[in-house]
Write an enzyme that holds these catalytic residues in place. Structure first.
Site, short mmCIF file in Angstrom:
data_model
loop_
_atom_site.label_atom_id
_atom_site.label_comp_id
_atom_site.label_asym_id
_atom_site.label_seq_id
_atom_site.Cartn_x
_atom_site.Cartn_y
_atom_site.Cartn_z
N ASP A 1 40.71 -12.33 17.66
CA ASP A 1 40.53 -13.46 18.79
C ASP A 1 39.54 -13.45 20.14
OD1 ASP A 1 42.58 -10.56 19.28
OD2 ASP A 1 43.38 -11.56 20.48
N GLU A 2 39.00 -13.93 20.78
CA GLU A 2 37.86 -12.67 21.98
C GLU A 2 37.41 -12.11 21.40
OE1 GLU A 2 41.05 -13.02 26.01
OE2 GLU A 2 41.56 -11.04 24.68
N VAL A 3 36.43 -12.37 20.13
CA VAL A 3 34.99 -11.93 19.77
C VAL A 3 33.60 -12.35 19.74
CG1 VAL A 3 34.47 -11.82 17.50
CG2 VAL A 3 36.32 -12.06 17.65
#
Length: 360
Positions: free
Chosen positions: A186-188
């Site tokens: 996530d949120e890469v």
């Protein structure tokens, strides 16, 4: 007669070998993504709100009391590593859980019919991991660092590192009827081109974990529509937000066009868990604020349903009550995140969990 006997013995030997290779191993049989389709889970953030083993026993007991089927232990983030690693050479403390402590927690949870799911979030949310790696393996640190809070998922050395850490966690969490690990993803940070390599990164770790009997779970927000066909089909997707908490019109329009929607996942026949970032997310720092607590408890019980997702609508607006009529499963994950929650007592968290009702 002797020739027939020898042939019979040979045939039986061949069939025995074929049966051995055809029979699924215990590890292969344990990977079961469909198990999450109709189960309720609770995530506790130990990366930003570390808890001791006795405190976690109380949280697990409260989850069992409320009929949650599994508890996700978010073991690390940018702030803190909550597990001891032989490879990373960090020491066990009250809030850095040793492999023995994790095994005891698994046994405690299993006795209450609760599955424990470890979450070592990669490649983002790895600030604490990187700081420890820099101390003990500076060469590896330089190879795998993308930025101060992210691993370089385009580098094969990162896959090697993560496999070592997952292998350690696998050993602590393996004695359960069902085994799973929340990979994260996530949120890469990165470009669309880099995200293509993110798909490869996820697949490599998933295949490694499958061989060890683990189901892999990822968050949805960094998955591209264009890459969905390449993503391994047996990966479970926790759907928290298509927008990824972005708010500008440009970002929302871009994400609606490029990031996977629930419909995309349904069309691809993927297992989805609803982790709606409005209805099922709560910050531990607010626990004890009567108005905030009651609003969340009431909204979860009365307004949320497993077919209401957090997606971007046709008008380019974030919509936390996007109705997805094709969703017939009831898998829901309630996440308790630990930002700025140092002063919150475990007793307050336990009391809060005891008030949660998740619609099915």
């Amino acid at each position: 007669m002797h020739n027939k006997l020898r042939f019979g013995i040979w045939l039986m030997a061949v069939l025995s070998v074929l049966l051995v290779f055809a029979r699924p191993t215990q590890a292969q049989a344990a990977a079961n993504p469909s198990a999450f389709a109709n189960r309720q889970g609770l995530l506790i953030d130990l990366g930003r709100h570390p808890l001791s083993e006795p405190d976690l026993q109380r949280v697990i007991q409260a989850a069992a009391d409320q009929k949650f089927h599994y508890v996700v232990l978010h073991l690390s983030d940018n702030e803190h590593l909550s597990f001891q690693s032989k490879y990373l050479k960090n020491k066990a403390t009250k809030t850095v859980l040793s492999p023995a402590a994790l095994k005891r927690l698994v046994k405690f949870a299993s006795a209450r019919h609760v599955q424990l799911v470890p979450a070592l979030d990669v490649p983002a949310h790895t600030g604490a991991l990187l700081r420890q790696l820099k101390k003990t393996h500076p060469k590896d640190y330089r190879r795998v660092k993308l930025d101060s809070q992210s691993l370089d998922y385009t580098h094969k050395a990162t896959v090697t590192l993560v496999k070592k850490l997952y292998q350690e966690l696998d050993a602590s969490f393996k004695n359960q009827p069902q085994r799973a690990l929340l990979l994260g993803a996530d949120e890469v940070p990165g470009t669309d081109n880099m995200y293509r390599q993110l798909t490869t990164f996820i697949n490599q770790l998933n295949q490694f974990q499958n061989k060890r009997g683990y189901t892999t779970i990822v968050w949805n927000d960094s998955l591209l529509k264009s890459q969905l066909k390449k993503l391994n089909r047996n990966i479970v997707v926790n759907y928290w937000s298509q927008s990824g908490n972005r708010a500008t019109t440009k970002a929302l329009t871009n994400r609606r066009t490029k990031r996977v929607s629930v419909s995309d996942l349904l069309n691809a026949k993927r297992t989805i868990v609803n982790a709606n970032s409005y209805a099922t997310y709560y910050q531990l720092q607010f626990i004890g604020n009567a108005a905030n607590d009651q609003y969340f408890i009431d909204y979860l019980r009365d307004a949320y349903r497993p077919y209401f997702f957090n997606e971007i609508n046709a008008a380019g607006q974030n919509q936390d009550r996007t109705y997805e009529p094709r969703v017939t499963t009831t898998g829901t994950l309630v996440s308790l995140w630990g930002h700025d929650a140092q002063g919150v007592q475990t007793s307050a968290i336990v009391d809060f969990i005891h008030k949660l009702t998740v619609p099915k």
